[in-house]
Design a protein around this motif. Structure first.
Motif, short mmCIF file in Angstrom:
data_model
loop_
_atom_site.label_atom_id
_atom_site.label_comp_id
_atom_site.label_asym_id
_atom_site.label_seq_id
_atom_site.Cartn_x
_atom_site.Cartn_y
_atom_site.Cartn_z
N GLU A 126 70.00 22.54 64.59
CA GLU A 126 68.85 23.44 64.67
C GLU A 126 67.65 22.85 63.94
O GLU A 126 66.52 22.93 64.42
CB GLU A 126 69.21 24.82 64.12
CG GLU A 126 70.11 25.61 65.05
CD GLU A 126 70.14 27.09 64.71
OE1 GLU A 126 69.28 27.55 63.90
OE2 GLU A 126 70.99 27.80 65.25
N PRO A 165 76.05 27.70 67.00
CA PRO A 165 74.60 27.56 66.81
C PRO A 165 73.80 27.84 68.07
O PRO A 165 74.35 27.85 69.18
CB PRO A 165 74.45 26.10 66.38
CG PRO A 165 75.62 25.41 67.01
CD PRO A 165 76.74 26.40 66.92
N SER A 166 72.49 28.06 67.91
CA SER A 166 71.60 28.33 69.04
C SER A 166 71.37 27.08 69.88
O SER A 166 71.07 27.17 71.07
CB SER A 166 70.26 28.85 68.54
OG SER A 166 70.43 30.03 67.78
#
Length: 198
Positions: free
Chosen positions: A160, A72-73
């Motif tokens: 997120e 994930p970011s």
């Protein structure tokens, strides 16, 4: 006057002095990264700067190669993509020191709202019109308040979503507070406060 001209002069001079004084630490960290894991010394990523213009932000690499493609970011404290040296330099914020080069180039300021990736800026575009009226910075109130952000993110399953709906709005309010009170004295206070909490 400070906001329009002297802030940039202060940033440029202070960043050069900072790089010279920190050179021994930068060399040690560079060797540690190169000998401890495979991959480049630096990591660069597109971030959104003043007036929504993107730029490449520089960091010491603290994760495995292609980490952004295998996870994930948003990063949490127990993220398996973080290297051994990466955990140390992220905890101490040493990984952010190459951003002094961004300051010299004019992409960033020493003090200002932390730059985000476009993905998250687009989620709050109206709010970011004010945030991106100034250069993003290496540190500010939000960076200090959320210095343990990775640990905070551990409690959320959908990281997120939690970042966009819970963390980012709080950061934006702190960015506004900074922008409304920009001054040389406040910048010095925030730099000293950052050094103290690190």
């Amino acid at each position: 006057m400070y906001r329009l001209f002297f802030k940039r002069v202060f940033d440029f001079i202070a960043a050069i002095i900072g790089l010279v004084l920190l050179l021994p630490i930068l060399l040690i960290i560079s060797l540690w990264i190169k000998f401890s894991s495979k991959g480049p010394l630096f990591y660069s990523q597109k971030r959104v700067g003043r007036d929504f213009k993107e730029f490449d932000i520089y960091k010491f690499r603290s994760m495995v190669v292609n980490a952004d493609k295998i996870g994930p970011s948003v990063t949490s404290g127990n993220d398996s993509r973080i290297t051994k040296v990466g955990r140390f330099i992220r905890k101490t914020k040493i990984d952010e020191l190459p951003q002094l080069l961004n300051v010299i180039k004019g992409d960033m300021s020493l003090v200002g709202p932390r730059p985000e990736v476009m993905k998250f800026v687009e989620k709050k575009r109206d709010e970011y019109k004010k945030v991106l009226s100034v250069r993003p910075g290496i540190t500010d109130n939000a960076a200090i308040e959320f210095r343990d952000e990775e640990t905070i993110m551990d409690q959320y399953e959908d990281k997120e979503k939690a970042y966009i709906e819970i963390i980012l709005p709080k950061k934006i309010q702190l960015y506004y507070q900074y922008i409304d009170n920009i001054s040389f004295i406040n910048d010095i206070k925030l730099i000293l406060k950052t050094l103290k909490v690190i």
